[in-house]
Design an enzyme around this catalytic site. Sequence first.
Site, PDB file in Angstrom:
ATOM      1  CB  SER A  41      -1.294  -0.204   0.819  1.00 26.80           C
ATOM      2  OG  SER A  41      -0.389   0.504   2.523  1.00 26.80           O
ATOM      3  N   GLY A  42       0.296   2.217   0.203  1.00 28.49           N
ATOM      4  CA  GLY A  42       1.253   3.743  -0.192  1.00 28.49           C
ATOM      5  C   GLY A  42       2.483   3.742  -1.217  1.00 28.49           C
ATOM      6  CG  ASP A  99      -7.335   8.672  -1.407  1.00 32.77           C
ATOM      7  OD1 ASP A  99      -6.186   8.857  -1.601  1.00 32.77           O
ATOM      8  OD2 ASP A  99      -6.904   7.553  -1.095  1.00 32.77           O
ATOM      9  CG  ASP A 176      -5.165  -5.717   2.116  1.00 34.84           C
ATOM     10  OD1 ASP A 176      -4.423  -6.463   2.023  1.00 34.84           O
ATOM     11  OD2 ASP A 176      -5.130  -4.460   2.116  1.00 34.84           O
ATOM     12  N   GLY A 386      -8.890  22.652  14.786  1.00 31.58           N
ATOM     13  CA  GLY A 386      -8.746  22.456  15.614  1.00 31.58           C
ATOM     14  C   GLY A 386      -9.098  22.169  16.690  1.00 31.58           C
ATOM     15  CB  CYS A 413     -12.235  25.875  11.305  1.00 30.84           C
ATOM     16  SG  CYS A 413     -13.794  25.799  12.462  1.00 30.84           S
ATOM     17  CG  PHE A 416     -13.606  32.657  12.694  1.00 31.16           C
ATOM     18  CD1 PHE A 416     -13.644  33.925  12.465  1.00 31.16           C
ATOM     19  CD2 PHE A 416     -14.444  32.214  13.836  1.00 31.16           C
ATOM     20  CE1 PHE A 416     -15.152  34.019  12.896  1.00 31.16           C
ATOM     21  CE2 PHE A 416     -16.356  32.715  14.409  1.00 31.16           C
ATOM     22  CZ  PHE A 416     -16.087  33.993  13.696  1.00 31.16           C
ATOM     23  CD  GLU A 437     -13.131  22.584  20.641  1.00 33.41           C
ATOM     24  OE1 GLU A 437     -13.554  23.659  20.461  1.00 33.41           O
ATOM     25  OE2 GLU A 437     -12.667  22.111  20.946  1.00 33.41           O
ATOM     26  NE  ARG A 494     -18.398  17.875  18.229  1.00 34.04           N
ATOM     27  CZ  ARG A 494     -19.128  17.466  18.517  1.00 34.04           C
ATOM     28  NH1 ARG A 494     -20.506  17.358  17.677  1.00 34.04           N
ATOM     29  NH2 ARG A 494     -18.632  15.975  17.805  1.00 34.04           N
ATOM     30  CG  HIS A 539     -12.262  23.808   6.919  1.00 29.18           C
ATOM     31  ND1 HIS A 539     -10.946  23.820   7.867  1.00 29.18           N
ATOM     32  CD2 HIS A 539     -13.581  23.470   8.113  1.00 29.18           C
ATOM     33  CE1 HIS A 539     -11.181  22.967   9.184  1.00 29.18           C
ATOM     34  NE2 HIS A 539     -12.726  23.277   9.452  1.00 29.18           N
ATOM     35  CD  GLU A 541      -8.617  24.014   4.859  1.00 29.56           C
ATOM     36  OE1 GLU A 541      -8.982  25.161   4.833  1.00 29.56           O
ATOM     37  OE2 GLU A 541      -9.260  24.213   6.261  1.00 29.56           O
TER      38      GLU A 541
HETATM   39  N1  GLN Z   1     -13.093  22.999  17.623  1.00 24.86           N
HETATM   40  C1  GLN Z   1     -13.382  24.170  17.007  1.00 24.86           C
HETATM   41  C2  GLN Z   1     -14.990  24.160  17.473  1.00 24.86           C
HETATM   42  O1  GLN Z   1     -15.357  22.198  17.152  1.00 24.86           O
HETATM   43  C3  GLN Z   1     -13.064  23.909  16.127  1.00 24.86           C
HETATM   44  C4  GLN Z   1     -13.256  22.955  14.894  1.00 24.86           C
HETATM   45  C5  GLN Z   1     -12.169  23.073  13.659  1.00 24.86           C
HETATM   46  O2  GLN Z   1     -11.490  23.783  13.815  1.00 24.86           O
HETATM   47  N2  GLN Z   1     -12.583  21.948  12.766  1.00 24.86           N
HETATM   48  O3  GLN Z   1     -15.679  24.411  17.027  1.00 24.86           O
END
Ligand code: GLN
Length: 565
Positions: A41-42, A99, A176, A386, A413, A416, A437, A494, A539, A541
């Site tokens: 794989s990879g 992917d 596999d 994050g 996200c 922000f 959070e 969230r 996001h 991206e």
């Molecule tokens: N932890 C944050 C939230 O849940 C940001 C989520 C993220 O960066 N995808 O709102």
Amino acid sequence: MPEDIISLGKKGVDEEGYSEIPDGYEKGKTKYVVVTGTVISGIGKGIFSSSLGTVLGCNGLKVAPLKFDGYLNYDAGTLNPYRHGEVFVLDDGTETDLDLGSYERFNNRDLTKDNYLTAGKLFKTIIDKERAGKYLGRDVQFVPHVTGEIKYFIRKLAVLSKADVVIVEVGGTVGDLENGYFVEAMRQLRHEEGADYVCFVNLSYILKPSSLGEFKSKAAQLGLKGLLSLGIQPDIIVCRSSLPIPDQIRQKISVSSNVPVESVFGLPNVGSIYEIPLYLKQIGLDKSIINHLKLNCCSGTGELTFENWERFVYALKNVNKTINVGITGKYTEVWDSYLSILKALEHCAPYKYCNLNIIWIDTTEVTNENVNEKLKDLDGIIVPGGFGSRGVEGKIKCVEYARKNKLPYLGLCYGFQMAIIEYARNVLGWSDAHTTEVDRETSHPVIDLLPGQRSIDKMGGTMRLGGHDVLIKDGTLAYNLYNKNQIRERFRHRYEFNNRYLQEFVNSGVIFSGRAKHEEIMQILELRNHPFFIGVQFHPEYTSKPLRPSPIYTGFINACLKRKL
Ligand code: GLN
């Protein structure tokens, strides 16, 4: 075409050839390319399948990709990105494997839940059916029921997408335990649809042990024997390798697998992944598939054309300046977990003939004393998405540095949310301002749970997910970048900005340039008197593609360049 075989699939009939056929399915209308992998794989099966989509798309064909993942998770949403790589989010909110991100980027189109099947989702469908009494008292078996459900899923995609070609990537390696029933379903698909309608492409690997200094094809031959033993005769073999393989190796592979030597292709490492579609065209792999499946092609229409792709690759190869972009994250943990961000930077930068030097900043180590030293060489900084408290204080220090030193800032996200917290603490003077959070007891919960999240106790698929419309205010940086008043971007969160504090932020000069269309949620923040300071709750991206680069990322890169000059 063996009509008799496919017609066995009448709904609810107790037959050994059980293969339910979706409504509206026209046999022969859609053709299939099935990509399997052998040896290891990879070796880039995902990028290869994506690139195949690019070349077939550039030949004017409508392509629908499909990924089968053998794990028992229902979707990728609960997978730890540090273990499995990034969770990619589709417009319809499906959380997938990374992917799917490369399919979208290389095929220049958006996908849905119908392009992604995990073993978990497959078995849940079957068990739900069984509990609903849909199998008419039968014992439910791998053949015909599991394989039948897989074929149903693939044919349903053919109906929904109206594609000329469905490209199915079978995750994992042939042999596999996890994907055996899927390989078997593909064998049946060929039997039912007919050999001219299903093309098997096997991606193999030719080893070159450093102790020998020459290519060795035995592992590839054994892998192919494994495939043949499962009843699958490949039509095309693609030999991945570090360097170009000699013709003798192609001949050995041909002899051992009943595949004509002209259908055995070498695919050595090329300069960048974006060159692979052009390489596949150069070696004639697209024509080989087109001939096998007797497809009618024309030149590509819309954005996805060879000309546009070549122009993009040309820019990529002719970059003439470099910017230093900092990303807060620990290098060893993040490469695959922030893949879409890296890809967005990588494919947006060439539009400015620019190259990137990524500098990872482990924010658990950032302090007031060392922040200047750590960030002094940057031309711009990104604080990505994050969760949780790890490194949060360091992230806030990075935001402060960017705000005060007029360093281009892109907050994604969580980035922000960090910008909101930094501003609340250091400009509005609410020293313990935080997100709930991380700190439930804060006297200024400037970031708080979305109302819809309060009653949720399940983990999978429960965040605010997928594409939402965002309204953009005239005369703002965001408007300048997007050049329109309504955009659509993808979300995965969230928590949100707490509107209780809206007036204080606005009065002190913060611009909320983007708001949700249907809810009162702040989605973009920017600062005055700063060359480029933007935080987005979404996001960008996830939607950025080589032929459709994200305005936010290109704007950020431009700002970095300006600072450097
Ligand atoms: N932890 C944050 C939230 O849940 C940001 C989520 C993220 O960066 N995808 O709102």
